[in-house]
Each structure stands twice: as structure tokens, then as C-alpha cells.
Design an enzyme around this catalytic site. Structure first.
Site, PDB file in Angstrom:
ATOM      1  N   GLU A  92     -10.068  -2.107   4.980  1.00 62.42           N
ATOM      2  CA  GLU A  92     -10.640  -1.883   6.259  1.00 62.42           C
ATOM      3  C   GLU A  92     -12.001  -2.575   6.335  1.00 62.42           C
ATOM      4  O   GLU A  92     -12.374  -3.191   5.541  1.00 62.42           O
ATOM      5  CB  GLU A  92     -11.066  -0.310   6.278  1.00 62.42           C
ATOM      6  CG  GLU A  92     -10.111   0.711   5.998  1.00 62.42           C
ATOM      7  CD  GLU A  92      -8.988   0.991   7.655  1.00 62.42           C
ATOM      8  OE1 GLU A  92      -9.053  -0.038   8.271  1.00 62.42           O
ATOM      9  OE2 GLU A  92      -8.478   1.941   7.483  1.00 62.42           O
ATOM     10  N   HIS A 126      -7.788  -4.731  10.018  1.00 62.75           N
ATOM     11  CA  HIS A 126      -7.363  -4.350   8.506  1.00 62.75           C
ATOM     12  C   HIS A 126      -5.981  -4.893   8.103  1.00 62.75           C
ATOM     13  O   HIS A 126      -5.177  -5.447   8.765  1.00 62.75           O
ATOM     14  CB  HIS A 126      -7.490  -2.996   8.077  1.00 62.75           C
ATOM     15  CG  HIS A 126      -6.300  -2.128   8.460  1.00 62.75           C
ATOM     16  ND1 HIS A 126      -6.328  -0.960   8.985  1.00 62.75           N
ATOM     17  CD2 HIS A 126      -4.952  -2.426   8.875  1.00 62.75           C
ATOM     18  CE1 HIS A 126      -5.391  -0.379   9.463  1.00 62.75           C
ATOM     19  NE2 HIS A 126      -4.311  -1.215   9.403  1.00 62.75           N
ATOM     20  N   ASN A 175      -8.128  -2.804  14.177  1.00 59.99           N
ATOM     21  CA  ASN A 175      -9.593  -3.056  13.671  1.00 59.99           C
ATOM     22  C   ASN A 175      -9.537  -4.135  12.652  1.00 59.99           C
ATOM     23  O   ASN A 175     -10.446  -4.610  12.021  1.00 59.99           O
ATOM     24  CB  ASN A 175     -10.270  -1.510  13.055  1.00 59.99           C
ATOM     25  CG  ASN A 175      -9.583  -1.378  11.707  1.00 59.99           C
ATOM     26  OD1 ASN A 175      -8.500  -1.870  11.164  1.00 59.99           O
ATOM     27  ND2 ASN A 175      -9.879  -0.316  11.139  1.00 59.99           N
ATOM     28  N   ASP A 211       0.894  -1.074  -0.057  1.00 56.79           N
ATOM     29  CA  ASP A 211      -0.139   0.118  -0.015  1.00 56.79           C
ATOM     30  C   ASP A 211       0.947   1.112  -0.068  1.00 56.79           C
ATOM     31  O   ASP A 211       1.965   1.311   0.079  1.00 56.79           O
ATOM     32  CB  ASP A 211      -1.130   0.096   1.178  1.00 56.79           C
ATOM     33  CG  ASP A 211      -0.473  -0.341   2.717  1.00 56.79           C
ATOM     34  OD1 ASP A 211       0.933  -0.501   2.459  1.00 56.79           O
ATOM     35  OD2 ASP A 211      -1.115  -0.993   3.296  1.00 56.79           O
TER      36      ASP A 211
HETATM   37  C1  F6R Z   1       1.048  -1.074   6.281  1.00 54.59           C
HETATM   38  C2  F6R Z   1      -0.258  -1.972   6.267  1.00 54.59           C
HETATM   39  C3  F6R Z   1      -1.197  -2.073   7.515  1.00 54.59           C
HETATM   40  C4  F6R Z   1      -0.269  -2.142   8.887  1.00 54.59           C
HETATM   41  C5  F6R Z   1      -1.309  -2.337   9.848  1.00 54.59           C
HETATM   42  C6  F6R Z   1      -0.511  -2.112  11.359  1.00 54.59           C
HETATM   43  O1  F6R Z   1       1.571  -1.359   4.971  1.00 54.59           O
HETATM   44  O2  F6R Z   1      -0.650  -2.733   5.414  1.00 54.59           O
HETATM   45  O3  F6R Z   1      -1.964  -3.182   7.370  1.00 54.59           O
HETATM   46  O4  F6R Z   1       0.254  -3.554   8.718  1.00 54.59           O
HETATM   47  O5  F6R Z   1      -1.881  -1.022   9.657  1.00 54.59           O
HETATM   48  O6  F6R Z   1       0.177  -0.991  11.376  1.00 54.59           O
HETATM   49  P1  F6R Z   1       1.533  -1.245  12.566  1.00 54.59           P
HETATM   50  O7  F6R Z   1       2.398  -2.351  12.422  1.00 54.59           O
HETATM   51  O8  F6R Z   1       2.062   0.097  12.636  1.00 54.59           O
HETATM   52  O9  F6R Z   1       0.511  -1.589  13.996  1.00 54.59           O
END
Ligand code: F6R
Length: 246
Positions: free
Chosen positions: A143, A138, A136, A67
Site C-alpha cells: 500500500e 499499490h 491507489n 499475495d
Molecule cells: C492481487 C494484487 C493486487 C491487484 C490490484 C488490482 O494479487 O496483487 O495488487 O493487482 O489490487 O486489482 P484488480 O485487478 O482487481 O483491479
């Protein structure tokens, strides 16, 4: 699902980086799916150290980033482009044509999503996809409620995700409102998945996953349908009770 429970983030990084290193040794032309965020940062640091220590040849791998924020300049410290070049692609010595990242600055975002999906197909799909998980549930920036058959698309980030990511920005209002993410069906096409979960704020998402059910309100639960998932989870992220399943 193969579940590896570890004590803390440091152990998670050790186990995860060794898992990736083994995959590269087994398949020198590995296509590696990359997640960003806080969770894998220690993994990437240890991966760089291990690659250098063992003189692993990465000249034939490809990386595919999950992403990117919409509208952040490449030189913005929090763009995934910047983060990955600084902390992973640069230290690993990857050339620009080895590392795919969605372009969140493309004026035609719909076209960019189609281009990116084709680019993933062109490299033969992802062999090993690294994933973090949002509090959440994702995965990527898919989402809650994202259709399970989604491909690369533009998303409006939820307040929960923007608040969680505000810690990386000087001012919370700077967190972008949109991102491009690889879709759930594209993630599910990866031949294997390495899911990383660290910290007690991830325990609801982990317990939803471990309930074994599939719930589109918790996108991570779709991984229950994938044949080859390794979950590396810290003790505090793995709640004893699976309240979510009730
Ligand atoms: C980022 C991504 C998101 C993160 C998720 C957890 O490339 O794909 O799904 O893996 O938001 O983020 P952290 O690791 O910062 O808690």
C-alpha cells in the site's frame, strides 16, 4: 518501459497471454510471478486456451503468487488459493509443488513471511512477474508508503483497497483486513515485469507511473527504476494529462 496501449480488457488479455506464452516457450523452466484480482482473470483464461491449443508443456514451470489474504480458509471462494486452483493451476495441470502461495492461515505470520521469501529464493527468483495495480497505486498489496526495500510482509489493507475488493464478496464486512504480500524489493528483483492496467479508475496510478518520478505514495512508480517492464494498458486507463506529476 515498453508501453502497449490496447482498446479494452479483451485485447489486454490477448496481448498479455501471448506475452506469457512466449516467455514459457523461450524458457520452459520459467518462474512465473502471479497476480490475482479482476484485471488478469481474462489473461489467465486466454492463457489456458492458448496452452491447450498449442500443447505447451508446463511441467517444468513454477508459479509464485504475489499475495494472499490473512485468515480466509483455502476453500473460501475468494481466497487466492481457491481462485488460482480453480481458474489457473487446475486447468493448466500444474502439480501442487509447482505453485507457491503464501499461507495466510499460518498461526505465525512472521515466520510464514520469512519462509515464503526463502522459497522464492530457492526457486531462483522470478523470471516474469505479472502485476496489476490498485487504484491507489499499490502493487501486490504494498500500500502507499510501503518502504521500497520491503520483503514479504503482513499488511493492513487500506479502506480504498477493501472497498475496491468488496465487489468480490457477498458482504463488504467479509473483506479481510490483512494480507501477506511479497515486498517491493522482492518484486523489483524479478528479471522482467508485465504490468496490466485496465479501466479509468486506474488512470491516476498510471499517470503517476508515466510521470517518470518515483513516489513511495504511489508504489507502482518504483517500476520506473526497473530495467525490463512491459505495461499493457487500456486507452481509458491511460490518461492524456499527467496531472499527478504537477
Ligand atoms: C492481487 C494484487 C493486487 C491487484 C490490484 C488490482 O494479487 O496483487 O495488487 O493487482 O489490487 O486489482 P484488480 O485487478 O482487481 O483491479
Amino acid at each position: 518501459m515498453n508501453i502497449l496501449t490496447v482498446k479494452n480488457g479483451k485485447e489486454l488479455s490477448d496481448v498479455a497471454s501471448s506475452h506469457i506464452l512466449k516467455a514459457v516457450k523461450d524458457k520452459p523452466d520459467l518462474v512465473l510471478g502471479i497476480a490475482t484480482g479482476g484485471t488478469p482473470s481474462g489473461t489467465y483464461q486466454q492463457l489456458v486456451e492458448k496452452v491447450q491449443l498449442h500443447s505447451v508443456d508446463l511441467s517444468n514451470i513454477k508459479t509464485v503468487n504475489l499475495d494472499e489474504y490473512v485468515g480466509l480458509a483455502r476453500n473460501h471462494e475468494e481466497s487466492y488459493w481457491h481462485y488460482l486452483h480453480e481458474h489457473l493451476y487446475g486447468p493448466l495441470g500444474l502439480s501442487p509443488d509447482q505453485a507457491l502461495i503464501p499461507n495466510g492461515l499460518n498461526e505465525n505470520l512472521e515466520k510464514e513471511c520469512v519462509r515464503y521469501e526463502k522459497a522464492i529464493e530457492k526457486v531462483g527468483g522470478v523470471d516474469l512477474q505479472i502485476l496489476g495495480v490498485g487504484r491507489n497505486g499499490h502493487i501486490g498489496f504494498n500500500e502507499p508508503g510501503t518502504p521500497l526495500d520491503s520483503k514479504t510482509h503482513v499488511v493492513e489493507l487500506t479502506d480504498s483497497t477493501r472497498q475496491a475488493n468488496a465487489r468480490f464478496f457477498d458482504d463488504p464486512s467479509e473483506v479481510p483486513t490483512r494480507a501477506i504480500t511479497v515486498g517491493i524489493s522482492t518484486i523489483m528483483k524479478s528479471r522482467s515485469i508485465l504490468l496490466l492496467a485496465s479501466g479509468k479508475e486506474k488512470s491516476d496510478a498510471v499517470s503517476a507511473l508515466l510521470s517518470g518520478k518515483i513516489d513511495p505514495q504511489w508504489p507502482v512508480t518504483v517500476l520506473n527504476q526497473h530495467p525490463d517492464v512491459t505495461l499493457v494498458v487500456t486507452e481509458d486507463a491511460k490518461a492524456e494529462e499527467h496531472e499527478h506529476a504537477e
